[in-house]
Scaffold this active site. Sequence first.
Site, PDB file in Angstrom:
ATOM      1  N   GLU A  25       0.825  -1.224   0.000  1.00  0.00           N
ATOM      2  CA  GLU A  25       0.000   0.000   0.000  1.00  0.00           C
ATOM      3  C   GLU A  25       0.854   1.268   0.000  1.00  0.00           C
ATOM      4  OE1 GLU A  25      -2.739  -0.404   3.285  1.00  0.00           O
ATOM      5  OE2 GLU A  25      -4.043  -1.706   2.123  1.00  0.00           O
ATOM      6  N   GLU A  69      -5.948  -8.477  -0.304  1.00  0.00           N
ATOM      7  CA  GLU A  69      -6.533  -8.156   1.010  1.00  0.00           C
ATOM      8  C   GLU A  69      -8.001  -7.821   0.826  1.00  0.00           C
ATOM      9  OE1 GLU A  69      -4.695  -5.273   3.593  1.00  0.00           O
ATOM     10  OE2 GLU A  69      -2.691  -5.860   2.941  1.00  0.00           O
TER      11      GLU A  69
HETATM   12  C1  BG6 Z   1      -4.349  -2.683   5.077  1.00  0.00           C
HETATM   13  C2  BG6 Z   1      -3.015  -3.181   5.544  1.00  0.00           C
HETATM   14  O1  BG6 Z   1      -4.265  -1.310   5.017  1.00  0.00           O
HETATM   15  O2  BG6 Z   1      -5.464  -2.878   5.868  1.00  0.00           O
HETATM   16  C3  BG6 Z   1      -3.067  -4.241   6.614  1.00  0.00           C
HETATM   17  O3  BG6 Z   1      -2.215  -3.612   4.472  1.00  0.00           O
HETATM   18  C4  BG6 Z   1      -4.189  -3.942   7.586  1.00  0.00           C
HETATM   19  O4  BG6 Z   1      -1.815  -4.335   7.207  1.00  0.00           O
HETATM   20  C5  BG6 Z   1      -5.508  -3.922   6.821  1.00  0.00           C
HETATM   21  O5  BG6 Z   1      -4.261  -4.806   8.668  1.00  0.00           O
HETATM   22  C6  BG6 Z   1      -6.738  -3.702   7.680  1.00  0.00           C
HETATM   23  O6  BG6 Z   1      -6.586  -2.564   8.467  1.00  0.00           O
HETATM   24  P1  BG6 Z   1      -6.758  -2.655  10.037  1.00  0.00           P
HETATM   25  O7  BG6 Z   1      -6.499  -1.286  10.541  1.00  0.00           O
HETATM   26  O8  BG6 Z   1      -8.158  -3.092  10.259  1.00  0.00           O
HETATM   27  O9  BG6 Z   1      -5.768  -3.641  10.524  1.00  0.00           O
END
Ligand code: BG6
Length: 471
Positions: free
Chosen positions: A179, A370
Amino acid sequence: MEEIELNIYKTFPSDFLWGGAIAANQTEGAHLEDGKGLSIVDLMPNGLLAGIKEDSTDLNLYHEGIGLYHHYKEDVAMFAEMGFKVFRTSIAWSRIFSNGDEMSPNEKGLEFYDNFFDELLKHGIEPVVTLSHFETPWHLVKEYGGWKNRKMIDFYIRYCETVFNRYKGKVKYWMGFNEINNIYTSPTAAGGILVEEDENCLQAIYQASHNCFVASALATKLCHEIIPGSKMGAMLALSAVYPNTCHPDDVFDTYEVRRRSLFFGDVLLRGAYPTYIHRIWDENDVHVEMEDTDLDLIRTYPSDYLGFSYYRSTTHKAGTRILGHTGGIAGTPNPYLDATPWGWQIDSKGLRYVCNELYDRYQKPLFIVENGLGTNDELKNGEINDDYRIDYVRSHIEEMKEAVIDGVELMGYTYWGPIDIVSAGTGELKKRYGFIYVDRNNDGTGTFKRMKKKSFDWYKKVIETNGEDLK
Ligand code: BG6
């Protein structure tokens, strides 16, 4: 007449890469074991949105994570039981080079990933590895100013060369910077830089980004040379952004917001700086220093595929913060969507929209690396009936399938946080994503015991049927 071969799918291709994704810093713990040095999140007790707190005495859950460093065999066995084809994790850079500027690597750190990757491969799971997931060694940020400094390219390339050579028989899919477009909102985590109060923030951001682009090109070159047939991906946060209204100001402003994120894809995948960036640089007094061969390198070694995260959509109103918005924290509520307790609006159709948007723009394979639901889970009579998580994933997979039928070339889907992990944004454990529950809490209590949630068997069936049975 030459025959054109068209990839027309009515469903997911048979080699679709189903799996899960995590990051080292959110799971491994053992933050100073076996020669590991401090990385930036080790100094972020309240998560990356709160930033570095060097002398804080607050509990930092990343330090122990979910203990994956010691529990990985048990965890991999559970991923295998779900039928994962791939598993995405990151290598903690500071495990391999504790400070980041050493000439030789830490053998113990290298051994850990040898064992971890072997365990995955033993179960028929292919590792997908992110080289830098919010994990820049702290020493590099403190002593050198992080990615603002061109010397970072050499440190990063030494690290890349080490791990490419070491894991060349084990890892084929790589990603450079997690990201990287979040550098606007989280310059330290995503861009490995500290922005001083009196500094031109955009100058710092774009200089650091340029250095990352050159590093990415060199890493892609090396990766292809050392590991024939390997793929190096870009990785961007690309949740959807919609205009708040159909007012042309909202529409154009939203376009600009989106373009700030796509800028990173434009450089990394198309291999050239887009023309629109010059106006942004001129109006913000940004002067990016480049060496003669930089643009040529960027052009010659673009990324092979685009990995991206998609969690939600936000809406944008003209005049509100432009820089810094990547579908993240700001935005106006969308009356058509429900939101999680963390205010993340659930929007599965947005995933189809984004897949189409990105494929139209780049015509390179996309990899959803993700996507997931982070929320409270309640343990009742020893069970977690997370039907809400099943609903979330089901609706997103349905839209993903539509995108495939739309003609989008989709390589795979790695659910984010198949096992509960420490949140990147807020540094807490209460925001759970897993199909596997981990007994560890925000106050640091817990046994680290693992337990299947209801969604575990559901996701297993999804993979077994290649995304056909979503009931
Ligand atoms: C993404 C990241 O931005 O979102 C992850 O690559 C992160 O590392 C994921 O865990 C979800 O965000 P959060 O704040 O819910 O952990």
